[in-house]
Design a protein around this motif. Structure first.
Motif, PDB file in Angstrom:
ATOM      1  N   PRO A  62       0.836  -1.212   0.000  1.00 24.28           N
ATOM      2  CA  PRO A  62       0.000   0.000   0.000  1.00 24.28           C
ATOM      3  C   PRO A  62       0.871   1.262   0.000  1.00 24.28           C
ATOM      4  O   PRO A  62       1.640   1.495   0.929  1.00 24.28           O
ATOM      5  N   SER A  92       0.878   5.666  -1.195  1.00 21.84           N
ATOM      6  CA  SER A  92      -0.055   6.784  -1.366  1.00 21.84           C
ATOM      7  C   SER A  92      -0.651   6.766  -2.771  1.00 21.84           C
ATOM      8  O   SER A  92       0.046   6.492  -3.753  1.00 21.84           O
ATOM      9  N   GLU A 127       7.499  11.118   8.733  1.00 19.34           N
ATOM     10  CA  GLU A 127       6.461  10.239   8.181  1.00 19.34           C
ATOM     11  C   GLU A 127       6.270   9.051   9.123  1.00 19.34           C
ATOM     12  O   GLU A 127       7.229   8.411   9.527  1.00 19.34           O
ATOM     13  N   GLY A 148       4.908   5.585   8.933  1.00 21.27           N
ATOM     14  CA  GLY A 148       4.490   4.582   7.942  1.00 21.27           C
ATOM     15  C   GLY A 148       5.214   4.798   6.632  1.00 21.27           C
ATOM     16  O   GLY A 148       4.780   5.574   5.784  1.00 21.27           O
ATOM     17  N   TYR A 197       8.341   4.993  -0.969  1.00 24.16           N
ATOM     18  CA  TYR A 197       7.819   5.736  -2.135  1.00 24.16           C
ATOM     19  C   TYR A 197       7.537   7.201  -1.785  1.00 24.16           C
ATOM     20  O   TYR A 197       8.029   8.125  -2.444  1.00 24.16           O
ATOM     21  N   SER A 198       6.755   7.427  -0.745  1.00 26.23           N
ATOM     22  CA  SER A 198       6.401   8.816  -0.417  1.00 26.23           C
ATOM     23  C   SER A 198       7.613   9.587   0.101  1.00 26.23           C
ATOM     24  O   SER A 198       7.793  10.761  -0.230  1.00 26.23           O
ATOM     25  N   GLU A 217       9.063   2.788  10.186  1.00 25.61           N
ATOM     26  CA  GLU A 217       8.430   1.600   9.581  1.00 25.61           C
ATOM     27  C   GLU A 217       8.559   0.397  10.509  1.00 25.61           C
ATOM     28  O   GLU A 217       9.630   0.087  11.000  1.00 25.61           O
ATOM     29  N   LEU A 218       7.433  -0.269  10.692  1.00 28.37           N
ATOM     30  CA  LEU A 218       7.355  -1.427  11.589  1.00 28.37           C
ATOM     31  C   LEU A 218       7.870  -2.717  10.944  1.00 28.37           C
ATOM     32  O   LEU A 218       8.551  -3.518  11.589  1.00 28.37           O
ATOM     33  N   ASP A 271       8.182  -0.025  15.952  1.00 34.26           N
ATOM     34  CA  ASP A 271       6.811   0.421  16.167  1.00 34.26           C
ATOM     35  C   ASP A 271       6.800   1.919  16.486  1.00 34.26           C
ATOM     36  O   ASP A 271       7.501   2.363  17.414  1.00 34.26           O
ATOM     37  N   ALA A 272       6.000   2.665  15.738  1.00 38.51           N
ATOM     38  CA  ALA A 272       5.933   4.116  15.955  1.00 38.51           C
ATOM     39  C   ALA A 272       5.561   4.452  17.407  1.00 38.51           C
ATOM     40  O   ALA A 272       5.970   5.486  17.931  1.00 38.51           O
ATOM     41  N   ASP A 307       0.575   7.979   8.208  1.00 38.70           N
ATOM     42  CA  ASP A 307       0.162   7.026   7.168  1.00 38.70           C
ATOM     43  C   ASP A 307       0.474   5.586   7.600  1.00 38.70           C
ATOM     44  O   ASP A 307       0.938   4.786   6.801  1.00 38.70           O
ATOM     45  N   GLN A 318      -4.421   3.415  15.161  1.00 36.05           N
ATOM     46  CA  GLN A 318      -3.478   3.951  16.148  1.00 36.05           C
ATOM     47  C   GLN A 318      -3.197   5.450  15.991  1.00 36.05           C
ATOM     48  O   GLN A 318      -2.390   6.008  16.716  1.00 36.05           O
TER      49      GLN A 318
HETATM   50  C1  LIG Z   1       0.111   2.838   3.777  1.00 33.65           C
HETATM   51  S1  LIG Z   1       1.664   2.175   4.145  1.00 33.65           S
HETATM   52  C2  LIG Z   1       2.742   3.577   4.011  1.00 33.65           C
HETATM   53  C3  LIG Z   1       2.897   4.049   2.605  1.00 33.65           C
HETATM   54  C4  LIG Z   1       3.927   5.117   2.418  1.00 33.65           C
HETATM   55  N1  LIG Z   1       3.719   6.260   3.273  1.00 33.65           N
HETATM   56  C5  LIG Z   1       3.892   5.573   0.964  1.00 33.65           C
HETATM   57  O1  LIG Z   1       2.984   6.348   0.610  1.00 33.65           O
HETATM   58  O2  LIG Z   1       4.755   5.143   0.195  1.00 33.65           O
HETATM   59  C6  LIG Z   1       1.581   1.973   5.897  1.00 33.65           C
HETATM   60  C7  LIG Z   1       2.847   1.414   6.507  1.00 33.65           C
HETATM   61  O3  LIG Z   1       2.779   1.628   7.914  1.00 33.65           O
HETATM   62  C8  LIG Z   1       3.441   0.556   8.552  1.00 33.65           C
HETATM   63  N2  LIG Z   1       2.968   0.514   9.954  1.00 33.65           N
HETATM   64  C9  LIG Z   1       1.795   0.017  10.430  1.00 33.65           C
HETATM   65  N3  LIG Z   1       1.746   0.165  11.745  1.00 33.65           N
HETATM   66  C10 LIG Z   1       2.899   0.755  12.135  1.00 33.65           C
HETATM   67  C11 LIG Z   1       3.423   1.146  13.401  1.00 33.65           C
HETATM   68  N4  LIG Z   1       2.748   0.944  14.522  1.00 33.65           N
HETATM   69  N5  LIG Z   1       4.653   1.713  13.419  1.00 33.65           N
HETATM   70  C12 LIG Z   1       5.344   1.915  12.264  1.00 33.65           C
HETATM   71  N6  LIG Z   1       4.884   1.561  11.044  1.00 33.65           N
HETATM   72  C13 LIG Z   1       3.687   0.992  10.980  1.00 33.65           C
HETATM   73  C14 LIG Z   1       3.045  -0.663   7.733  1.00 33.65           C
HETATM   74  O4  LIG Z   1       3.975  -1.704   7.900  1.00 33.65           O
HETATM   75  C15 LIG Z   1       3.023  -0.091   6.319  1.00 33.65           C
HETATM   76  O5  LIG Z   1       4.233  -0.340   5.636  1.00 33.65           O
END
Ligand SMILES: C[S@@+](CC[C@H](N)C(=O)[O-])C[C@H]1O[C@@H](n2cnc3c(N)ncnc32)[C@H](O)[C@@H]1O
Length: 215
Positions: free
Chosen positions: A39, A41, A63, A65, A70-71, A87-88, A115-116, A133, A138
Protein backbone atom coordinates in the motif's frame (compact mmCIF):
# COMPACT_ATOMS: atom_id res chain seq x y z
CA UNK A 1 -13.92 1.38 -6.62
CA UNK A 2 -10.35 2.08 -7.77
CA UNK A 3 -7.59 1.55 -5.15
CA UNK A 4 -10.03 1.92 -2.23
CA UNK A 5 -10.53 5.55 -3.21
CA UNK A 6 -13.77 7.10 -1.98
CA UNK A 7 -14.52 8.88 -5.25
CA UNK A 8 -16.35 7.72 -8.35
CA UNK A 9 -14.15 5.75 -10.73
CA UNK A 10 -14.66 8.27 -13.54
CA UNK A 11 -13.47 11.13 -11.29
CA UNK A 12 -10.39 9.20 -10.19
CA UNK A 13 -9.52 8.23 -13.76
CA UNK A 14 -9.89 11.83 -14.88
CA UNK A 15 -7.76 13.20 -12.00
CA UNK A 16 -5.08 10.60 -12.62
CA UNK A 17 -5.02 11.32 -16.35
CA UNK A 18 -4.23 14.93 -15.49
CA UNK A 19 -1.12 13.96 -13.52
CA UNK A 20 2.20 13.90 -15.35
CA UNK A 21 3.38 10.29 -15.66
CA UNK A 22 6.10 9.50 -13.14
CA UNK A 23 9.46 8.39 -14.45
CA UNK A 24 12.56 6.68 -13.13
CA UNK A 25 12.60 5.24 -9.61
CA UNK A 26 9.20 6.63 -8.48
CA UNK A 27 7.60 4.93 -11.50
CA UNK A 28 9.44 1.67 -10.76
CA UNK A 29 8.27 1.82 -7.14
CA UNK A 30 4.66 2.28 -8.27
CA UNK A 31 5.01 -0.84 -10.46
CA UNK A 32 6.65 -2.77 -7.60
CA UNK A 33 3.86 -1.74 -5.21
CA UNK A 34 1.23 -2.84 -7.72
CA UNK A 35 2.93 -6.18 -8.34
CA UNK A 36 3.50 -7.04 -4.66
CA UNK A 37 0.39 -5.41 -3.19
CA UNK A 38 2.30 -2.83 -1.15
CA UNK A 39 0.00 0.00 0.00
CA UNK A 40 1.48 3.32 -1.13
CA UNK A 41 -0.05 6.78 -1.37
CA UNK A 42 -2.57 7.15 -4.15
CA UNK A 43 -1.33 9.29 -7.08
CA UNK A 44 -3.65 12.25 -6.40
CA UNK A 45 -2.81 12.22 -2.67
CA UNK A 46 0.92 12.04 -3.44
CA UNK A 47 0.60 15.03 -5.76
CA UNK A 48 -1.28 16.99 -3.08
CA UNK A 49 1.55 16.35 -0.59
CA UNK A 50 4.13 17.40 -3.17
CA UNK A 51 2.28 20.65 -3.79
CA UNK A 52 2.29 21.35 -0.03
CA UNK A 53 6.07 20.89 -0.08
CA UNK A 54 6.46 23.00 -3.22
CA UNK A 55 4.81 25.92 -1.41
CA UNK A 56 8.26 26.28 0.09
CA UNK A 57 7.73 26.22 3.83
CA UNK A 58 8.17 22.48 4.27
CA UNK A 59 11.83 21.57 4.66
CA UNK A 60 11.64 18.86 7.32
CA UNK A 61 9.17 15.97 7.23
CA UNK A 62 8.33 13.18 9.66
CA UNK A 63 6.46 10.24 8.18
CA UNK A 64 4.69 7.60 10.26
CA UNK A 65 4.49 4.58 7.94
CA UNK A 66 7.24 4.34 5.32
CA UNK A 67 6.48 1.05 3.52
CA UNK A 68 9.02 0.82 0.66
CA UNK A 69 9.97 4.51 0.77
CA UNK A 70 7.82 5.74 -2.13
CA UNK A 71 6.40 8.82 -0.42
CA UNK A 72 9.66 9.63 1.44
CA UNK A 73 11.54 9.69 -1.89
CA UNK A 74 8.86 11.85 -3.51
CA UNK A 75 8.99 14.28 -0.56
CA UNK A 76 12.70 14.81 -1.23
CA UNK A 77 12.19 15.12 -4.98
CA UNK A 78 9.54 17.80 -4.28
CA UNK A 79 12.02 19.83 -2.21
CA UNK A 80 12.04 18.52 1.37
CA UNK A 81 15.58 18.71 2.71
CA UNK A 82 15.28 16.12 5.48
CA UNK A 83 12.81 13.27 5.92
CA UNK A 84 12.58 11.05 9.01
CA UNK A 85 10.38 8.02 8.48
CA UNK A 86 9.20 5.16 10.71
CA UNK A 87 8.43 1.60 9.58
CA UNK A 88 7.35 -1.43 11.59
CA UNK A 89 7.91 -4.16 9.01
CA UNK A 90 11.56 -5.28 8.75
CA UNK A 91 10.96 -6.49 5.18
CA UNK A 92 9.51 -3.16 4.05
CA UNK A 93 12.29 -1.29 5.88
CA UNK A 94 14.96 -3.34 4.10
CA UNK A 95 13.44 -2.56 0.69
CA UNK A 96 13.04 1.13 1.62
CA UNK A 97 16.70 1.43 2.64
CA UNK A 98 17.77 -0.07 -0.67
CA UNK A 99 15.48 2.36 -2.52
CA UNK A 100 16.92 5.35 -0.63
CA UNK A 101 20.39 4.25 -1.67
CA UNK A 102 19.35 3.77 -5.31
CA UNK A 103 17.78 7.25 -5.26
CA UNK A 104 21.01 8.71 -3.79
CA UNK A 105 18.93 10.05 -0.89
CA UNK A 106 20.29 8.05 2.08
CA UNK A 107 21.89 11.22 3.48
CA UNK A 108 18.53 13.04 3.51
CA UNK A 109 16.21 10.25 4.64
CA UNK A 110 16.55 8.56 8.04
CA UNK A 111 14.58 5.37 8.55
CA UNK A 112 13.63 4.39 12.10
CA UNK A 113 12.75 0.73 12.10
CA UNK A 114 10.20 -0.39 14.71
CA UNK A 115 6.81 0.42 16.17
CA UNK A 116 5.93 4.12 15.96
CA UNK A 117 4.43 3.77 19.44
CA UNK A 118 7.93 3.20 20.77
CA UNK A 119 9.89 5.33 18.32
CA UNK A 120 7.86 8.55 18.34
CA UNK A 121 8.43 9.22 22.08
CA UNK A 122 12.22 9.06 21.47
CA UNK A 123 12.23 11.67 18.67
CA UNK A 124 13.10 15.26 19.43
CA UNK A 125 13.14 17.03 16.06
CA UNK A 126 10.80 19.87 15.15
CA UNK A 127 9.14 19.18 11.81
CA UNK A 128 7.44 21.41 9.26
CA UNK A 129 5.15 18.59 8.15
CA UNK A 130 4.11 15.24 9.60
CA UNK A 131 2.53 12.60 7.38
CA UNK A 132 0.44 10.12 9.35
CA UNK A 133 0.16 7.03 7.17
CA UNK A 134 0.48 3.93 9.37
CA UNK A 135 -2.07 1.78 11.22
CA UNK A 136 -5.29 3.82 11.15
CA UNK A 137 -6.54 2.45 14.48
CA UNK A 138 -3.48 3.95 16.15
CA UNK A 139 -3.61 7.51 14.82
CA UNK A 140 -5.01 8.77 18.13
CA UNK A 141 -2.18 7.11 19.99
CA UNK A 142 0.46 8.67 17.70
CA UNK A 143 -1.20 12.08 17.78
CA UNK A 144 0.21 13.57 21.06
CA UNK A 145 3.73 12.81 19.87
CA UNK A 146 3.02 14.37 16.49
CA UNK A 147 1.74 17.53 18.19
CA UNK A 148 4.90 17.71 20.30
CA UNK A 149 7.12 17.20 17.24
CA UNK A 150 5.26 19.57 14.90
CA UNK A 151 6.46 23.18 14.64
CA UNK A 152 4.05 26.06 15.17
CA UNK A 153 2.77 26.81 11.66
CA UNK A 154 3.43 23.20 10.67
CA UNK A 155 1.13 20.79 8.84
CA UNK A 156 -0.20 17.44 10.00
CA UNK A 157 -1.48 15.40 7.07
CA UNK A 158 -3.42 12.24 7.99
CA UNK A 159 -4.18 9.77 5.21
CA UNK A 160 -7.02 7.24 4.75
CA UNK A 161 -9.24 9.00 7.26
CA UNK A 162 -12.47 8.35 5.34
CA UNK A 163 -11.52 4.67 4.98
CA UNK A 164 -13.45 3.68 1.85
CA UNK A 165 -16.33 5.90 3.03
CA UNK A 166 -16.91 3.82 6.18
CA UNK A 167 -15.99 6.72 8.47
CA UNK A 168 -18.82 8.78 7.00
CA UNK A 169 -21.69 6.28 7.11
CA UNK A 170 -22.64 3.14 9.03
CA UNK A 171 -24.18 1.77 5.84
CA UNK A 172 -20.71 1.00 4.45
CA UNK A 173 -19.08 -0.33 7.62
CA UNK A 174 -17.81 -3.89 7.38
CA UNK A 175 -18.32 -5.77 10.66
CA UNK A 176 -14.65 -6.56 11.25
CA UNK A 177 -13.69 -2.91 10.67
CA UNK A 178 -15.99 -1.43 13.34
CA UNK A 179 -13.18 -0.69 15.83
CA UNK A 180 -10.98 1.04 13.24
CA UNK A 181 -13.94 3.09 11.99
CA UNK A 182 -14.89 4.17 15.53
CA UNK A 183 -11.32 5.21 16.21
CA UNK A 184 -11.07 7.14 12.93
CA UNK A 185 -14.31 8.97 13.74
CA UNK A 186 -12.93 9.84 17.17
CA UNK A 187 -9.68 10.99 15.57
CA UNK A 188 -11.44 13.28 13.06
CA UNK A 189 -13.67 14.79 15.76
CA UNK A 190 -10.60 15.40 17.89
CA UNK A 191 -8.69 17.05 15.02
CA UNK A 192 -11.69 19.19 14.08
CA UNK A 193 -12.30 20.41 17.65
CA UNK A 194 -8.65 20.80 18.69
CA UNK A 195 -8.01 24.38 19.75
CA UNK A 196 -4.41 24.38 18.48
CA UNK A 197 -5.38 23.13 15.02
CA UNK A 198 -7.28 24.31 11.98
CA UNK A 199 -8.39 21.18 10.12
CA UNK A 200 -9.94 20.52 6.74
CA UNK A 201 -10.99 16.98 5.79
CA UNK A 202 -10.71 16.46 2.04
CA UNK A 203 -12.46 13.74 0.01
CA UNK A 204 -9.21 13.07 -1.82
CA UNK A 205 -7.92 9.54 -2.38
CA UNK A 206 -9.13 7.58 0.66
CA UNK A 207 -9.73 10.82 2.61
CA UNK A 208 -7.05 13.23 3.77
CA UNK A 209 -7.17 15.44 6.88
CA UNK A 210 -5.01 18.55 6.56
CA UNK A 211 -4.34 20.22 9.93
CA UNK A 212 -2.49 23.49 10.45
CA UNK A 213 -0.87 23.99 13.85
CA UNK A 214 -1.75 27.52 14.97
CA UNK A 215 -0.08 27.59 18.37
C1 LIG B 1 0.11 2.84 3.78
S1 LIG B 1 1.66 2.18 4.15
C2 LIG B 1 2.74 3.58 4.01
C3 LIG B 1 2.90 4.05 2.60
C4 LIG B 1 3.93 5.12 2.42
N1 LIG B 1 3.72 6.26 3.27
C5 LIG B 1 3.89 5.57 0.96
O1 LIG B 1 2.98 6.35 0.61
O2 LIG B 1 4.75 5.14 0.19
C6 LIG B 1 1.58 1.97 5.90
C7 LIG B 1 2.85 1.41 6.51
O3 LIG B 1 2.78 1.63 7.91
C8 LIG B 1 3.44 0.56 8.55
N2 LIG B 1 2.97 0.51 9.95
C9 LIG B 1 1.79 0.02 10.43
N3 LIG B 1 1.75 0.17 11.75
C10 LIG B 1 2.90 0.76 12.13
C11 LIG B 1 3.42 1.15 13.40
N4 LIG B 1 2.75 0.94 14.52
N5 LIG B 1 4.65 1.71 13.42
C12 LIG B 1 5.34 1.91 12.26
N6 LIG B 1 4.88 1.56 11.04
C13 LIG B 1 3.69 0.99 10.98
C14 LIG B 1 3.05 -0.66 7.73
O4 LIG B 1 3.98 -1.70 7.90
C15 LIG B 1 3.02 -0.09 6.32
O5 LIG B 1 4.23 -0.34 5.64
Amino acid sequence: MIDDSINYDYIIRYLRDLLPKREGLPYELEQFAKEYGVPISQPETMKFLEVLICLGRVKTVLEVGCAIGYSAINFCLAGAEKVDTVELSPDAARVARKNFETAGLSHRITLFEGDAKEILPTLTGAYDMIFMDAAKAQYQEFFPHCMRLLKKGGLLVSDNVLYKGMTATDELVERRKITIVKRLRGYLTMLSEHEELETSVLPLGDGVALSYKKI
